[in-house]
Motif scaffolding. Structure first.
Motif, PDB file in Angstrom:
ATOM      1  N   THR A  21     -30.784  -4.291  26.018  1.00 59.00           N
ATOM      2  CA  THR A  21     -32.014  -5.067  25.777  1.00 59.00           C
ATOM      3  C   THR A  21     -31.785  -6.269  24.880  1.00 59.00           C
ATOM      4  O   THR A  21     -32.513  -7.264  24.982  1.00 59.00           O
ATOM      5  CB  THR A  21     -33.109  -4.196  25.139  1.00 59.00           C
ATOM      6  OG1 THR A  21     -32.677  -3.741  23.849  1.00 59.00           O
ATOM      7  CG2 THR A  21     -33.451  -3.005  26.016  1.00 59.00           C
ATOM      8  N   GLU A  22     -30.792  -6.204  24.003  1.00 63.73           N
ATOM      9  CA  GLU A  22     -30.551  -7.288  23.061  1.00 63.73           C
ATOM     10  C   GLU A  22     -29.261  -8.047  23.359  1.00 63.73           C
ATOM     11  O   GLU A  22     -29.239  -9.275  23.338  1.00 63.73           O
ATOM     12  CB  GLU A  22     -30.500  -6.738  21.619  1.00 63.73           C
ATOM     13  CG  GLU A  22     -31.778  -6.072  21.150  1.00 63.73           C
ATOM     14  CD  GLU A  22     -32.867  -7.079  20.770  1.00 63.73           C
ATOM     15  OE1 GLU A  22     -32.549  -8.270  20.596  1.00 63.73           O
ATOM     16  OE2 GLU A  22     -34.032  -6.655  20.646  1.00 63.73           O
ATOM     17  N   ARG A  43     -26.241  -7.486  10.462  1.00 68.49           N
ATOM     18  CA  ARG A  43     -26.172  -8.815  11.058  1.00 68.49           C
ATOM     19  C   ARG A  43     -27.424  -9.184  11.846  1.00 68.49           C
ATOM     20  O   ARG A  43     -27.756 -10.370  11.977  1.00 68.49           O
ATOM     21  CB  ARG A  43     -24.945  -8.923  11.968  1.00 68.49           C
ATOM     22  CG  ARG A  43     -23.619  -8.832  11.219  1.00 68.49           C
ATOM     23  CD  ARG A  43     -22.458  -9.073  12.158  1.00 68.49           C
ATOM     24  NE  ARG A  43     -21.172  -9.014  11.487  1.00 68.49           N
ATOM     25  CZ  ARG A  43     -20.583 -10.053  10.899  1.00 68.49           C
ATOM     26  NH1 ARG A  43     -21.189 -11.238  10.894  1.00 68.49           N
ATOM     27  NH2 ARG A  43     -19.403  -9.922  10.322  1.00 68.49           N
ATOM     28  N   GLU A  44     -28.100  -8.184  12.408  1.00 64.94           N
ATOM     29  CA  GLU A  44     -29.296  -8.447  13.214  1.00 64.94           C
ATOM     30  C   GLU A  44     -30.404  -7.468  12.834  1.00 64.94           C
ATOM     31  O   GLU A  44     -30.796  -6.626  13.641  1.00 64.94           O
ATOM     32  CB  GLU A  44     -28.968  -8.331  14.703  1.00 64.94           C
ATOM     33  CG  GLU A  44     -27.938  -9.324  15.215  1.00 64.94           C
ATOM     34  CD  GLU A  44     -27.696  -9.174  16.714  1.00 64.94           C
ATOM     35  OE1 GLU A  44     -28.662  -9.345  17.487  1.00 64.94           O
ATOM     36  OE2 GLU A  44     -26.561  -8.855  17.098  1.00 64.94           O
ATOM     37  N   PRO A  45     -30.905  -7.545  11.600  1.00 58.60           N
ATOM     38  CA  PRO A  45     -31.891  -6.558  11.150  1.00 58.60           C
ATOM     39  C   PRO A  45     -33.168  -6.535  11.987  1.00 58.60           C
ATOM     40  O   PRO A  45     -33.737  -5.469  12.210  1.00 58.60           O
ATOM     41  CB  PRO A  45     -32.165  -6.966   9.700  1.00 58.60           C
ATOM     42  CG  PRO A  45     -31.710  -8.386   9.597  1.00 58.60           C
ATOM     43  CD  PRO A  45     -30.573  -8.521  10.553  1.00 58.60           C
ATOM     44  N   ALA A  46     -33.601  -7.685  12.470  1.00 60.60           N
ATOM     45  CA  ALA A  46     -34.828  -7.705  13.277  1.00 60.60           C
ATOM     46  C   ALA A  46     -34.608  -6.991  14.607  1.00 60.60           C
ATOM     47  O   ALA A  46     -35.465  -6.214  15.056  1.00 60.60           O
ATOM     48  CB  ALA A  46     -35.277  -9.142  13.518  1.00 60.60           C
ATOM     49  N   ALA A  47     -33.474  -7.246  15.236  1.00 68.56           N
ATOM     50  CA  ALA A  47     -33.161  -6.562  16.495  1.00 68.56           C
ATOM     51  C   ALA A  47     -33.019  -5.066  16.272  1.00 68.56           C
ATOM     52  O   ALA A  47     -33.472  -4.252  17.085  1.00 68.56           O
ATOM     53  CB  ALA A  47     -31.884  -7.139  17.101  1.00 68.56           C
ATOM     54  N   PHE A  48     -32.382  -4.705  15.162  1.00 70.84           N
ATOM     55  CA  PHE A  48     -32.221  -3.284  14.828  1.00 70.84           C
ATOM     56  C   PHE A  48     -33.580  -2.607  14.701  1.00 70.84           C
ATOM     57  O   PHE A  48     -33.803  -1.523  15.263  1.00 70.84           O
ATOM     58  CB  PHE A  48     -31.430  -3.163  13.524  1.00 70.84           C
ATOM     59  CG  PHE A  48     -31.344  -1.761  12.986  1.00 70.84           C
ATOM     60  CD1 PHE A  48     -30.502  -0.826  13.559  1.00 70.84           C
ATOM     61  CD2 PHE A  48     -32.110  -1.382  11.894  1.00 70.84           C
ATOM     62  CE1 PHE A  48     -30.430   0.467  13.069  1.00 70.84           C
ATOM     63  CE2 PHE A  48     -32.037  -0.096  11.388  1.00 70.84           C
ATOM     64  CZ  PHE A  48     -31.196   0.831  11.979  1.00 70.84           C
ATOM     65  N   ALA A  89     -26.742   2.151  23.403  1.00 70.13           N
ATOM     66  CA  ALA A  89     -27.084   1.796  24.780  1.00 70.13           C
ATOM     67  C   ALA A  89     -28.303   0.876  24.834  1.00 70.13           C
ATOM     68  O   ALA A  89     -28.330  -0.093  25.602  1.00 70.13           O
ATOM     69  CB  ALA A  89     -27.330   3.066  25.595  1.00 70.13           C
ATOM     70  N   TYR A  90     -29.306   1.171  24.026  1.00 68.35           N
ATOM     71  CA  TYR A  90     -30.536   0.377  24.081  1.00 68.35           C
ATOM     72  C   TYR A  90     -30.301  -1.045  23.571  1.00 68.35           C
ATOM     73  O   TYR A  90     -30.759  -2.024  24.185  1.00 68.35           O
ATOM     74  CB  TYR A  90     -31.639   1.056  23.267  1.00 68.35           C
ATOM     75  CG  TYR A  90     -33.024   0.523  23.564  1.00 68.35           C
ATOM     76  CD1 TYR A  90     -33.702   0.935  24.708  1.00 68.35           C
ATOM     77  CD2 TYR A  90     -33.651  -0.376  22.709  1.00 68.35           C
ATOM     78  CE1 TYR A  90     -34.972   0.463  24.990  1.00 68.35           C
ATOM     79  CE2 TYR A  90     -34.916  -0.865  22.984  1.00 68.35           C
ATOM     80  CZ  TYR A  90     -35.568  -0.439  24.129  1.00 68.35           C
ATOM     81  OH  TYR A  90     -36.820  -0.930  24.415  1.00 68.35           O
TER      82      TYR A  90
END
Length: 326
Positions: free
Chosen positions: A132-133, A270-275, A127-128
């Motif tokens: 948010t991303e 695929r999106e380690p920074a967002a994770f 959900a977050y």
């Protein structure tokens, strides 16, 4: 040790609780005595071999867990025996113990129960990340949450309210709608009624949904897309209804709308920074008790079949949890 073992893909009634060898800690890993396991819709699909990826047989189901570290492997400096942790693995959690890489766990915040820790990561990260991303849910926007009484639906309600949105929860029964209201939803809708879109239109004064949060799928998803606002965003996170809808392409054109997908399993790679951003924010919000998993259905390990059936029958309120040790 006791563990739920899937020796062949089958209905949950054919799966048994067995005695298996206790796993040994390996370099870079931790051995956790499991206290609680969060069960999700995907777990039920995996047991039956109906998920989009299949775990090699035999396997122990269960991905989210919380417990106490019993031992750490060589090279692990940040954890020690006796620490309370929560974690997530591909499988193996429905057992009295599990070995996972050290990076798969995090400290259980003070005041957070094992049941809450085992109910947090998958639903709240989904959900977050979505709100948010994948899109940005803004203060004052209207969000329609389908399947609002389930684990990920309740997470979306709470996160939506934290972000200042007006949350309208759609659920199929009166107890589920009451549950959503107790969690903070501003209004509720019975989406089994043929005129539910008219009710929604009235509630939003004709505006529609800026964001649709959709873990349900099936025909209701297309109806929900028809009710989005101009430039609305429809976020697909799952298909609990059991069928994948087909969206007429004229609807995004007429609405200026966007259809967005969230596959949690791919986000860390695929999106380690967002994770990492999402996990840091969520860990803080959980520790501050600004987010608190909604748990109404708790089962002992010996009653694991009932836990799966509660999910499959769409009877659960919030997250379904199996407790293993005190």
């Amino acid at each position: 040790m006791k563990a739920v073992v899937v020796e062949q893909y089958a209905a949950i009634d054919q799966i048994e609780l067995k005695l298996v060898a206790r796993p040994a800690v390996t370099p870079g890993s931790v051995l956790v005595r499991v206290q609680a396991v969060g069960i999700g819709f995907v777990d039920g699909l995996k047991v039956q071999g109906r998920y989009q990826t299949k775990d090699p047989l035999p396997f122990i189901p269960g991905t989210e867990f919380a417990g106490v570290i019993e031992a750490v492997g060589d090279g692990v400096a940040e954890y020690a025996a006796g620490m309370a942790v929560m974690g997530m693995a591909r499988s193996g959690a429905l057992a009295e113990a599990i070995v996972v890489p050290a990076e798969a766990v995090s400290r259980l915040p003070d005041g957070v129960s094992p049941e809450e820790g085992a109910s947090f990561r998958a639903n709240y990260l989904t959900a977050y990340y979505a709100l948010t991303e994948r899109t940005t849910l803004r203060q004052g926007e209207i969000m329609l949450v389908l399947g609002a009484a389930g684990g990920v639906g309740t997470a979306a309600i709470q996160i939506g309210k934290l972000r200042g949105a007006r949350v309208i929860a759609a659920a199929s029964t009166a107890p589920k709608r009451d549950f959503a209201l107790r969690l903070g939803a501003d209004a509720v809708i019975d989406y089994t009624q043929p005129d539910w879109r008219d009710t929604f239109k009235t509630l939003t004064e004709g505006h529609g949904a800026d964001v649709v949060f959709d873990p349900v799928g099936g025909p209701i998803s297309v109806d929900a897309f028809r009710s989005i606002a101009w430039n609305g965003r429809h976020i697909v996170v799952g298909f609990a209804a059991g069928s994948i809808p087909a969206l007429p392409f004229n609807l995004p054109l007429l609405k200026g709308g966007s259809l967005l997908g969230v596959d949690l399993a791919q986000v860390p790679r695929r999106e380690p920074a967002a994770f990492q951003r999402c996990m840091a924010d969520l860990y803080r919000l959980l520790g501050n008790r600004e987010l608190k998993p909604a748990i109404e259905s708790v089962f002992a390990l010996e009653d694991f079949r009932a836990a799966f059936k509660t999910l499959a029958g769409r009877e659960a309120l919030g997250k379904v949890v199996v407790t293993i040790a005190p």
